[in-house]
Scaffold this active site. Sequence first.
Site, PDB file in Angstrom:
ATOM      1  N   ASP A 293       0.894  -1.139  -0.126  1.00 43.05           N
ATOM      2  CA  ASP A 293       0.081  -0.105  -0.021  1.00 43.05           C
ATOM      3  C   ASP A 293       1.095   1.315  -0.077  1.00 43.05           C
ATOM      4  O   ASP A 293       1.730   1.411   0.715  1.00 43.05           O
ATOM      5  CB  ASP A 293      -0.883   0.002   1.320  1.00 43.05           C
TER       6      ASP A 293
ATOM      7  N   GLY B  18      -8.230  -0.323   7.323  1.00 45.27           N
ATOM      8  CA  GLY B  18      -7.348  -0.672   6.101  1.00 45.27           C
ATOM      9  C   GLY B  18      -7.791  -2.082   5.399  1.00 45.27           C
ATOM     10  O   GLY B  18      -7.328  -2.291   4.220  1.00 45.27           O
TER      11      GLY B  18
ATOM     12  N   ASP C 219     -10.034  11.393  -4.240  1.00 43.38           N
ATOM     13  CA  ASP C 219     -10.425  11.123  -2.819  1.00 43.38           C
ATOM     14  C   ASP C 219      -9.368  10.406  -2.123  1.00 43.38           C
ATOM     15  O   ASP C 219      -8.390   9.700  -2.624  1.00 43.38           O
ATOM     16  CB  ASP C 219     -11.652  10.317  -2.812  1.00 43.38           C
TER      17      ASP C 219
ATOM     18  N   GLU D 110      -7.565  15.521  -2.852  1.00 40.89           N
ATOM     19  CA  GLU D 110      -8.030  15.833  -1.509  1.00 40.89           C
ATOM     20  C   GLU D 110      -6.939  15.597  -0.443  1.00 40.89           C
ATOM     21  O   GLU D 110      -7.025  14.254  -0.254  1.00 40.89           O
ATOM     22  CB  GLU D 110      -9.509  15.216  -1.297  1.00 40.89           C
TER      23      GLU D 110
ATOM     24  N   GLN E 127     -22.150  16.228   7.791  1.00 38.12           N
ATOM     25  CA  GLN E 127     -21.115  15.998   8.716  1.00 38.12           C
ATOM     26  C   GLN E 127     -20.518  17.025   9.452  1.00 38.12           C
ATOM     27  O   GLN E 127     -20.049  16.570  10.688  1.00 38.12           O
ATOM     28  CB  GLN E 127     -19.924  15.043   7.900  1.00 38.12           C
TER      29      GLN E 127
HETATM   30  O1  7SA Z   1     -11.903  16.897  12.554  1.00 36.76           O
HETATM   31  C1  7SA Z   1     -11.888  17.881  11.466  1.00 36.76           C
HETATM   32  C2  7SA Z   1     -10.605  18.435  11.727  1.00 36.76           C
HETATM   33  O2  7SA Z   1     -10.615  19.121  12.776  1.00 36.76           O
HETATM   34  C3  7SA Z   1      -9.406  20.303  12.640  1.00 36.76           C
HETATM   35  O3  7SA Z   1      -9.792  20.948  13.951  1.00 36.76           O
HETATM   36  C4  7SA Z   1      -9.212  17.627  11.746  1.00 36.76           C
HETATM   37  C5  7SA Z   1      -8.339  18.582  11.481  1.00 36.76           C
HETATM   38  O4  7SA Z   1      -6.942  17.867  11.941  1.00 36.76           O
HETATM   39  C6  7SA Z   1      -8.271  19.585  12.927  1.00 36.76           C
HETATM   40  O5  7SA Z   1      -7.112  20.394  12.898  1.00 36.76           O
HETATM   41  O6  7SA Z   1      -9.327  16.874  10.434  1.00 36.76           O
HETATM   42  C7  7SA Z   1      -9.273  15.332  10.669  1.00 36.76           C
HETATM   43  O7  7SA Z   1     -10.525  14.714  10.436  1.00 36.76           O
HETATM   44  C8  7SA Z   1     -10.619  14.822   9.183  1.00 36.76           C
HETATM   45  C9  7SA Z   1     -11.949  14.058   9.103  1.00 36.76           C
HETATM   46  O8  7SA Z   1     -12.181  12.791   9.423  1.00 36.76           O
HETATM   47  C10 7SA Z   1      -9.486  13.761   8.456  1.00 36.76           C
HETATM   48  C11 7SA Z   1      -8.518  14.699   8.561  1.00 36.76           C
HETATM   49  O9  7SA Z   1      -7.455  13.911   7.799  1.00 36.76           O
HETATM   50  C12 7SA Z   1      -7.896  14.981   9.866  1.00 36.76           C
HETATM   51  O10 7SA Z   1      -6.989  15.647   9.986  1.00 36.76           O
HETATM   52  O11 7SA Z   1     -10.039  13.831   6.970  1.00 36.76           O
HETATM   53  C13 7SA Z   1      -9.965  12.160   6.660  1.00 36.76           C
HETATM   54  O12 7SA Z   1     -11.380  12.002   6.601  1.00 36.76           O
HETATM   55  C14 7SA Z   1     -12.090  12.457   5.579  1.00 36.76           C
HETATM   56  C15 7SA Z   1     -13.595  12.009   5.780  1.00 36.76           C
HETATM   57  C16 7SA Z   1     -11.602  11.916   4.178  1.00 36.76           C
HETATM   58  C17 7SA Z   1     -10.135  12.696   4.243  1.00 36.76           C
HETATM   59  O13 7SA Z   1      -9.646  12.157   2.989  1.00 36.76           O
HETATM   60  C18 7SA Z   1      -9.418  12.027   5.292  1.00 36.76           C
HETATM   61  O14 7SA Z   1      -8.271  12.600   5.363  1.00 36.76           O
HETATM   62  N1  7SA Z   1     -12.497  12.704   3.164  1.00 36.76           N
HETATM   63  C19 7SA Z   1     -12.642  11.782   2.065  1.00 36.76           C
HETATM   64  C20 7SA Z   1     -12.659  10.434   2.478  1.00 36.76           C
HETATM   65  C21 7SA Z   1     -13.684   9.583   2.592  1.00 36.76           C
HETATM   66  C22 7SA Z   1     -13.547   8.040   2.408  1.00 36.76           C
HETATM   67  O15 7SA Z   1     -13.493   7.593   1.227  1.00 36.76           O
HETATM   68  C23 7SA Z   1     -15.072  10.074   2.543  1.00 36.76           C
HETATM   69  O16 7SA Z   1     -15.587   9.523   3.837  1.00 36.76           O
HETATM   70  C24 7SA Z   1     -15.244  11.792   2.329  1.00 36.76           C
HETATM   71  O17 7SA Z   1     -16.343  11.925   2.071  1.00 36.76           O
HETATM   72  C25 7SA Z   1     -14.130  12.007   1.531  1.00 36.76           C
HETATM   73  O18 7SA Z   1     -14.265  13.410   1.101  1.00 36.76           O
HETATM   74  O19 7SA Z   1     -13.041  -0.262   6.166  1.00 36.76           O
HETATM   75  C26 7SA Z   1     -13.715  -1.428   6.494  1.00 36.76           C
HETATM   76  C27 7SA Z   1     -14.593  -0.506   7.387  1.00 36.76           C
HETATM   77  C28 7SA Z   1     -13.899  -0.647   8.745  1.00 36.76           C
HETATM   78  O20 7SA Z   1     -12.426  -0.319   8.552  1.00 36.76           O
HETATM   79  C29 7SA Z   1     -14.518   0.509   9.608  1.00 36.76           C
HETATM   80  O21 7SA Z   1     -14.055   0.067  11.023  1.00 36.76           O
HETATM   81  C30 7SA Z   1     -15.973   0.334   9.674  1.00 36.76           C
HETATM   82  O22 7SA Z   1     -16.450   1.482  10.561  1.00 36.76           O
HETATM   83  C31 7SA Z   1     -15.558  -0.051   7.232  1.00 36.76           C
HETATM   84  C32 7SA Z   1     -16.459   0.823   8.298  1.00 36.76           C
HETATM   85  N2  7SA Z   1     -16.034   2.172   7.855  1.00 36.76           N
HETATM   86  C33 7SA Z   1     -16.979   3.283   7.968  1.00 36.76           C
HETATM   87  C34 7SA Z   1     -17.098   4.405   8.825  1.00 36.76           C
HETATM   88  O23 7SA Z   1     -17.008   4.066  10.065  1.00 36.76           O
HETATM   89  C35 7SA Z   1     -18.205   5.405   8.356  1.00 36.76           C
HETATM   90  O24 7SA Z   1     -17.716   6.467   9.184  1.00 36.76           O
HETATM   91  C36 7SA Z   1     -17.367   3.375   6.702  1.00 36.76           C
HETATM   92  C37 7SA Z   1     -17.712   2.168   5.637  1.00 36.76           C
HETATM   93  O25 7SA Z   1     -18.543   4.184   6.573  1.00 36.76           O
HETATM   94  C38 7SA Z   1     -18.358   5.680   7.036  1.00 36.76           C
HETATM   95  O26 7SA Z   1     -17.269   6.158   6.554  1.00 36.76           O
HETATM   96  C39 7SA Z   1     -17.563   7.364   5.631  1.00 36.76           C
HETATM   97  C40 7SA Z   1     -16.873   8.701   6.338  1.00 36.76           C
HETATM   98  O27 7SA Z   1     -17.472   8.757   7.371  1.00 36.76           O
HETATM   99  C41 7SA Z   1     -17.348   9.868   5.506  1.00 36.76           C
HETATM  100  O28 7SA Z   1     -16.885  11.042   5.770  1.00 36.76           O
HETATM  101  C42 7SA Z   1     -16.997   7.331   4.210  1.00 36.76           C
HETATM  102  C43 7SA Z   1     -17.459   5.986   3.625  1.00 36.76           C
HETATM  103  O29 7SA Z   1     -19.059   6.095   3.659  1.00 36.76           O
HETATM  104  O30 7SA Z   1     -17.311   8.509   3.794  1.00 36.76           O
HETATM  105  C44 7SA Z   1     -16.794   9.679   4.127  1.00 36.76           C
HETATM  106 CA    CA Z   2      -4.003   3.183   1.159  1.00 30.63          CA
END
Ligand code: 7SA
Ligand code: CA
Length: 522
Positions: free
Chosen positions: A159, A167, A201, A227, A313
């Site tokens: 990766d 992951g 993404d 992004e 969100q």
């Molecule tokens: O907190 C915000 C900021 O505050 C500030 O004060 C902070 C910042 O640092 C701080 O200074 O920013 C932090 O937080 C951000 C938001 O979490 C982080 C950032 O790095 C961090 O600094 O940003 C990350 O998260 C974003 C949502 C991503 C960024 O790229 C990433 O860096 N955005 C893009 C990525 C995705 C995923 O493709 C999309 O997520 C966004 O819309 C897109 O724009 O793997 C199988 C599996 C298991 O591993 C898990 O345990 C299980 O639970 C599956 C399941 N996972 C689920 C998740 O739990 C659930 O939340 C998954 C299947 O579905 C959901 O995930 C969503 C995600 O919540 C949503 O945001 C995902 C998939 O549907 O789609 C979206």
């Molecule tokens: Ca990766």
Amino acid sequence: MNAISPLKLFVWLCLIFTATLTANAAVRNGSGEEIMLQGFHWNSSRNSEPWDSVLLQKAATIGYEGFTLIWLPPVWTDTSSWSSAQSSGGGEGYFWSSFDKNSRYGSDQQLKQAAAALNAAGVKVVYDVVPNHMSDDKAVTSMFPRGSHEWRHDCLQCDEGDAFMDGVADLNTANPRVFETFKNEFINLRDNYGAQGLRFDFVRGYAPETVDRWMNALGSRQFCVGENWKGPNEYPQGDWRRSASWQDVLKDWSDRSHCTVFDFALKERMQNGSLAEWRHGLNGNPDPAWRAIAVTFVDNHDTGYSPGAYGGQHHWALPDAQINLAYAYILSSPGTPTVYWPHMYDWQRDQLIRQLIKLRKGAAIRADSPIRFNTQYSGLVATTSGASGTLVIALKSDLQRLPEGMGAPTLTWDNGDIRIWSRPAQSAAVAVNVHCENANPQPGEGVYAAGSSLEFGAWDPQHAIALTATGNRWSASIEVPAQQTLEWKCIVRGQNASPIYWQPGANNSFTSGVVADTVGRF
Ligand code: 7SA
Ligand code: CA
């Protein structure tokens, strides 16, 4: 000496041509004069009317408003669903299970119609793509069989970047078969779904070089934006980026992918800094090559609120009182500005945004246009020079006394918190060294230069340029438009502009760009 054969000459010229192309391969920022609409929000996939038909109906309007790019959500079918204590979701496209385009946003056919209508309206379609991970809810019939190094969990070191969550859903994008599968799908999006650009993404999850290889396969001048939402403090000990700035981290990713980047440096300053500190965004960098790669935004489907369930969100939402100011800034400054759908079409900020787009287009502001900040004023005062006009903005500023001929603002909003002047095009800015001699400031007093143009504070001693002493000379270097005849005087003044001692006699004057120094003396 035998003459060089025509064939040899032709081969030689081709080599030179390709070498220059790849050497300074410019960033893929479209025409460099784009305005992007984020064509969805977090709950669009749950919209009562299929989102693709909303887009089809709005396509002509979106073009008419002046948007030239539209960022659409991931179109691959996503049947996931999840819930936590605070919220629930799934189906938005970010946990997709196949390239099938019959998604929660609409049918394959509806998508094709919407994309065709948008392209026809002059709004180039940019698809959101998610190569880092996918849902593998059909373990048996998955696109990428397990156990053959195509998944992170089969080969951890394969990766090229971070994992999404734990992951288990991560793909190894550098694996030749995985790479080819996505390459062919991106070409399919271009040839059959009208893609003229891609939004990558979660780029923290794979290598920027892989993105560049995919974009090279797409050819032509496709637009791409990454992004890279990963702050310096998220890099591991020992990684240079841990002690770098957001701008450095973003520029490094862009240099290696030749794609633009969402300007999280500006977003961080908007969230945590004062208005004056918004000038530290990537789009305000003194180097045009840094401004050119910035895709500025106020909020998106992750950071901001969305209409519908849970308000979306809102991970990092800009406070309401700052949103108009933020749009005034990104739409009248360098970078490629992005407008978030609900701000335009749900929450009535369209009147302001429409006027800002008109001013931007009127001045022909480009992503790499020059910008100068007049930091002697409170709030944010900046001058952005476009190809056919200049925009001066004053955000919550104490700028009151205006230079000769500046007149009333072209646009005033929020009781003057936002003021924008649309002025004629200026020639490129040049540096000039300003010097005052024989000043004799007493303790608590300083030496300043007050003069005719905005840079000199428009003769207002309170906003004159502060000079620093070297021996018996007080100096400062400032940027002013070239070919302008400027007048100014040395002053000595106290902190709150009293008492004031003006240099006696006639004004000092010079023509910018002709001289590098201008000297006044008491
Ligand atoms: O907190 C915000 C900021 O505050 C500030 O004060 C902070 C910042 O640092 C701080 O200074 O920013 C932090 O937080 C951000 C938001 O979490 C982080 C950032 O790095 C961090 O600094 O940003 C990350 O998260 C974003 C949502 C991503 C960024 O790229 C990433 O860096 N955005 C893009 C990525 C995705 C995923 O493709 C999309 O997520 C966004 O819309 C897109 O724009 O793997 C199988 C599996 C298991 O591993 C898990 O345990 C299980 O639970 C599956 C399941 N996972 C689920 C998740 O739990 C659930 O939340 C998954 C299947 O579905 C959901 O995930 C969503 C995600 O919540 C949503 O945001 C995902 C998939 O549907 O789609 C979206
Ligand atoms: Ca990766």
